[in-house]
Design a protein around this motif. Sequence first.
Motif: not given
Length: 132
Positions: A34-37, A42-45, A61-65, A83-84
């Motif tokens: 239940s961690v939000h993305i 997409d750096h290559s795109k 980039i993801f995290g949980n408040p 976020p992480l």
Amino acid sequence: MQLDQTKNGIVTIASRHSVDETLTRLRQMLDAKSVHIFAVVDHSKEAEKAGLRMPNTKLVIFGNPKGGTPLMLAAPAIAIDLPLKILIWEDGDAKVWISYNSAEYVQDRHSLPASLVMPLRMAGVIAEEAAG
């Protein structure tokens, strides 16, 4: 396999999967916890859109408040590192790597007490699972 990147606080480990499969595994693990993305860059795109070529490279980039807010209350400038983030990238030899900031580096950078470091360890735990 792990690359020695401790000098700059970045841990890099080898993935046994393609960039896209590693990303899929990472998404599944974050969803299960239940961690939000917040975003997948997409750096290559984006490089391709600019007429440039680079190996497959994606930043998650993801995290949980609930985990991040106490860190930001203790050390507001840590918001620059939250976020992480986990970077999944392919090198010139088609080897796939996963990179993330070490929890200890972020802790030292922001002078966090040890009691608040646990949420920062999530990136390493998730990266190890996704790499396997």
